[in-house]
Design a protein around this motif. Sequence first.
Motif, short mmCIF file in Angstrom:
data_model
loop_
_atom_site.label_atom_id
_atom_site.label_comp_id
_atom_site.label_asym_id
_atom_site.label_seq_id
_atom_site.Cartn_x
_atom_site.Cartn_y
_atom_site.Cartn_z
N SER A 294 0.81 -1.20 0.00
CA SER A 294 0.00 0.00 0.00
C SER A 294 0.86 1.27 0.00
CB SER A 294 -0.93 0.00 1.20
OG SER A 294 -0.18 0.12 2.39
N PHE A 295 2.12 1.14 -0.39
CA PHE A 295 2.99 2.31 -0.48
C PHE A 295 2.59 3.15 -1.69
CE2 PHE A 295 6.21 -0.17 1.96
CZ PHE A 295 6.25 0.67 3.04
N PRO A 296 2.76 4.45 -1.61
CA PRO A 296 2.49 5.29 -2.77
C PRO A 296 3.48 5.01 -3.89
CG PRO A 296 2.68 6.63 -0.77
CD PRO A 296 3.07 5.24 -0.41
N PHE A 297 3.05 5.28 -5.09
CA PHE A 297 3.88 5.02 -6.27
C PHE A 297 5.17 5.83 -6.24
CE2 PHE A 297 5.12 6.07 -10.63
CZ PHE A 297 5.39 4.78 -11.10
N THR A 298 5.13 7.05 -5.68
CA THR A 298 6.33 7.88 -5.67
C THR A 298 7.44 7.27 -4.82
OG1 THR A 298 5.39 9.19 -3.88
CG2 THR A 298 5.11 10.04 -6.11
N ILE A 299 7.08 6.68 -3.69
CA ILE A 299 8.10 6.04 -2.84
C ILE A 299 8.73 4.86 -3.57
CG2 ILE A 299 8.43 4.67 -0.75
CD1 ILE A 299 6.58 6.48 0.70
N ILE A 300 7.92 4.06 -4.23
CA ILE A 300 8.43 2.90 -4.96
C ILE A 300 9.30 3.35 -6.12
CG2 ILE A 300 7.77 0.89 -6.33
CD1 ILE A 300 5.24 0.74 -4.56
N ALA A 301 8.84 4.34 -6.88
CA ALA A 301 9.60 4.79 -8.05
C ALA A 301 10.93 5.43 -7.65
CB ALA A 301 8.76 5.78 -8.86
N VAL A 302 10.90 6.30 -6.64
CA VAL A 302 12.15 6.94 -6.20
C VAL A 302 13.09 5.90 -5.60
CG1 VAL A 302 13.12 8.62 -4.58
CG2 VAL A 302 11.09 9.19 -5.88
N GLY A 303 12.58 4.92 -4.89
CA GLY A 303 13.41 3.85 -4.33
C GLY A 303 14.09 3.03 -5.42
N LEU A 304 13.34 2.67 -6.45
CA LEU A 304 13.93 1.91 -7.56
C LEU A 304 14.95 2.74 -8.33
CD1 LEU A 304 10.82 -0.04 -8.89
CD2 LEU A 304 12.77 -0.95 -7.63
N PHE A 305 14.64 4.02 -8.53
CA PHE A 305 15.58 4.90 -9.23
C PHE A 305 16.87 5.07 -8.40
CE2 PHE A 305 17.15 9.16 -10.44
CZ PHE A 305 17.47 8.87 -11.75
#
Length: 138
Positions: A1-12
């Motif tokens: 249930s994490f926001p997309f921005t946290i996941i995207a910034v983490g992967l980047f």
Amino acid sequence: SFPFTIIAVGLFTNLVEFSLLRSFPFIELTSPNFIGTVLLVFVNHYLAFKYFNKVYHTFAEVLSYFTLCLWLIPFTFFISLSAGDNVLPSTVQPLLTPNPDHDVLSHYMTKGKKKRSVLLTIFENCKDFVMPSRTKRF
């Protein structure tokens, strides 16, 4: 249930950290990859604090997220860079005049003893003071 921005910034962030491996033992502190990694780590922390401030999770969940997703790779880089300080030399500079007293291994092992012996003596004395051991009596 994490926001997309946290996941995207983490992967980047992981991709930028992965790019540091191209020149791994030699990381320049002024390189764009290193500066980007440091900035992205701060952005990740900001986003995580913002998210965990809004949504309740147990302390164990928050700590495991920070440990595994935010701190694992940067600390691994830091530890692996300092771990190479105690490695034996792998190459030998050719000597113009061979000296039988100049042995690479013994020179390396005694090179830092003057600095380390004082520190080791202090730690050994502290250890003996805090945890006295039984002496063998014959």
